[in-house]
Design an enzyme around this catalytic site. Structure first.
Site, PDB file in Angstrom:
ATOM      1  N   GLU A 128     -30.965 -32.888 -29.939  1.00 43.84           N
ATOM      2  CA  GLU A 128     -32.203 -32.105 -29.934  1.00 43.84           C
ATOM      3  C   GLU A 128     -31.975 -30.626 -29.643  1.00 43.84           C
ATOM      4  OE1 GLU A 128     -35.519 -35.376 -28.704  1.00 43.84           O
ATOM      5  OE2 GLU A 128     -34.434 -34.468 -27.045  1.00 43.84           O
ATOM      6  N   VAL A 129     -31.036 -30.033 -30.345  1.00 43.82           N
ATOM      7  CA  VAL A 129     -30.751 -28.608 -30.155  1.00 43.82           C
ATOM      8  C   VAL A 129     -31.796 -27.780 -30.902  1.00 43.82           C
ATOM      9  CG1 VAL A 129     -29.080 -26.763 -30.505  1.00 43.82           C
ATOM     10  CG2 VAL A 129     -28.301 -29.075 -29.892  1.00 43.82           C
TER      11      VAL A 129
END
Length: 498
Positions: A290-291
């Site tokens: 989840e960057v």
């Protein structure tokens, strides 16, 4: 990354008892179990553990000595007089043999456990403890039984999130107890994240001073971490730390102002080297999920670095570059990296899988077995988490959804199937703290435990499994684990902690 040899390859342990209503079964279900109505009384005053004489592990093994004390109390919960005093220990014969056939055999006068390692002894002690039962007068019995057993998957984990809500150390230790009862063998400690940084770093104490919810009461000291690791080891459980980056690092910057900006330099976040020494396990979880690329996209220095590296505006390439550098650092420190599936997806987009040796944890929902197939086709090992997110909304008694999971039900070669090394239950902390952790986690986590341990064909029926799980839930209550109810009913010994 399993605790090696933790099936019923028991170390030749022999349990003696004077002379020895059948239990409903063992959880998780052994691979081969035969029993009869032949019933033997158990007398705690004459009960003793004794090792075989041809043992590589001799008297004084601290891990097994502690396990014998622990399981004596679990087998005889009502017995108090003379419980494992020094005199009782001296009168007991404690030996351990390596090289016996892999089984647990209960017959008139004795029960024998055989294993290749001490970890197998721990699993076998748990199995034996579940075979013992009491009648209405409080007398203890065990039936004639023969078991051959081993785990189906080598990685059987439970994830706890201690960043979104701080979990006191005693809650973590109690979770480790419950894990051992279900034969889990990996504690995935998601110790820090955006909301808080409770890990008290020796090298960078400001991280927890400014990043924890409270710098004194809501931190894990070095002593706390050592205690958790030691407690887990004594129960045959490895501690897998996760320091998730480059995303999920909001709390890091509070105590180290320059920590979040060097992402473009390809270095690892500060503290990595300390972590490798504090957590002795050979595996470390690097996260990578989840960057949010918006920060990097807005940073002129990051964009300049990307142009220099030839990445253009391809931020997945930057993410892949970052992770590869951290993986190289962990490899240089003799650690093997585990990452969330996002890292695999980034590498898939940029064609960078060659020579990229990590374990991939599949967590996203939808067709998760499609992703398992894709990752194993690339030759990478997989840990499956997608179907076992226990924090998601839904009735806590609905354990069947976690039981009817078939981790290898994807088209692929046998080589691909062997690359699936196991799975883990995830309890994320948005709405979970010490007040509701145990009834949310147990006994639903035990449903996943049986899927990861037992033969799939023998455990495909929810209806057949229910009486055993209901009985096991009652065992958990008696052992002090606040396991939630599965249906209308009662346990002979209800939870006494309220």
């Amino acid at each position: 990354m399993p605790v090696r040899g933790d099936g019923l390859r028991f170390c030749g342990l022999i349990i003696f008892y004077a002379g020895l209503n059948a239990v409903k079964g063992v959880w998780p279900l052994p691979h081969a179990l035969t029993s009869s109505v032949e019933q033997y009384p158990l007398n705690p005053q004459t009960f003793a553990f004794d090792y075989g004489k041809h043992s590589a592990t001799q008297q004084g093994c601290s891990l097994l000595d502690a396990a014998f004390r622990r399981y004596f109390s679990l087998i005889f919960p009502d017995y108090t007089a003379g419980r494992w005093t020094e005199e009782f220990l001296k009168s007991s014969k404690i030996y351990c043999s390596v090289g016996f056939p892999d089984n647990l055999s209960v017959s008139a006068g004795q029960a024998s456990l055989n294993a290749a390692t001490v970890w197998g002894i721990l699993r076998g002690l748990e199995t034996f403890s579940q075979l013992v039962y009491q009648d209405d007068l409080g007398s203890y019995f065990v039936n004639e039984t023969f078991i051959e057993d081993f785990p189906r998957f080598q990685f059987r984990g439970v994830l706890l999130d201690t960043s979104r809500h701080y979990l006191p150390v005693h809650a973590i230790l109690k979770t480790l107890d419950a894990m051992s009862y279900s034969k889990f063998n990996v504690f995935h400690w998601h110790i820090v994240d955006d909301p808080s940084f409770p890990y008290q770093s020796r090298s960078f104490p400001e991280l927890s001073k400014k990043g924890a919810f409270h710098p004194a009461t809501h931190v894990y000291t070095q002593s706390d971490v050592r205690r958790v690791i030691s407690y887990a080891r004594m129960r045959g459980i490895r501690v897998l730390p996760e320091f998730d980056s480059p995303g999920h690092t909001g709390s890091w910057g509070k105590g180290q102002s320059d920590l979040l900006t060097p992402c473009y330099k390809g270095g690892a976040p500060s503290g990595t080297f300390e972590v490798t020494s504090v957590f002795p396990d050979s595996y470390i979880h690097l996260g990578g999920d989840e960057v949010d690329f918006s920060c990097w996209r807005s940073n002129p220095h990051v964009r300049a670095f990307m142009q220099k590296m030839g990445f253009g505006g391809d931020f997945p390439k930057l993410e892949a570059f970052y992770i590869e550098n951290i993986v190289n650092i962990t490899s240089a420190n003799n650690k093997t990296s585990i990452v969330w599936q996002d890292v695999f997806d980034y590498h898939e987009r940029v064609g960078a899988h060659q020579d990229f040796t990590v374990l991939v944890e599949v967590w996203k929902h939808g067709c998760y077995l499609c992703k398992v197939r894709q990752v194993t086709k690339a030759g990478l090992r997989v840990i499956l988490a997608s179907p076992w997110y226990l924090d998601l909304p839904g009735p806590t008694h609905n354990w069947a959804r976690y039981y009817t999971v078939w981790p290898l039900a994807f088209p692929g070669s046998e080589k691909q199937k062997r690359l699936v090394i196991g799975g883990e239950v995830c309890m994320w902390g948005e709405y979970v703290d010490a007040t509701n952790l145990f009834p949310k986690l147990w006994p639903r986590a035990s449903a996943a435990a049986e899927r990861l341990w037992s033969d799939e064909k023998q455990t495909s029926s929810v209806e057949k499994a229910f009486p055993r799980l209901e009985d096991f839930r009652c065992k958990l209550l008696r052992r002090g684990i606040q396991a939630g109810p599965l249906n209308v009913g009662h346990c002979k010994h209800e939870y006494q902690g309220v």
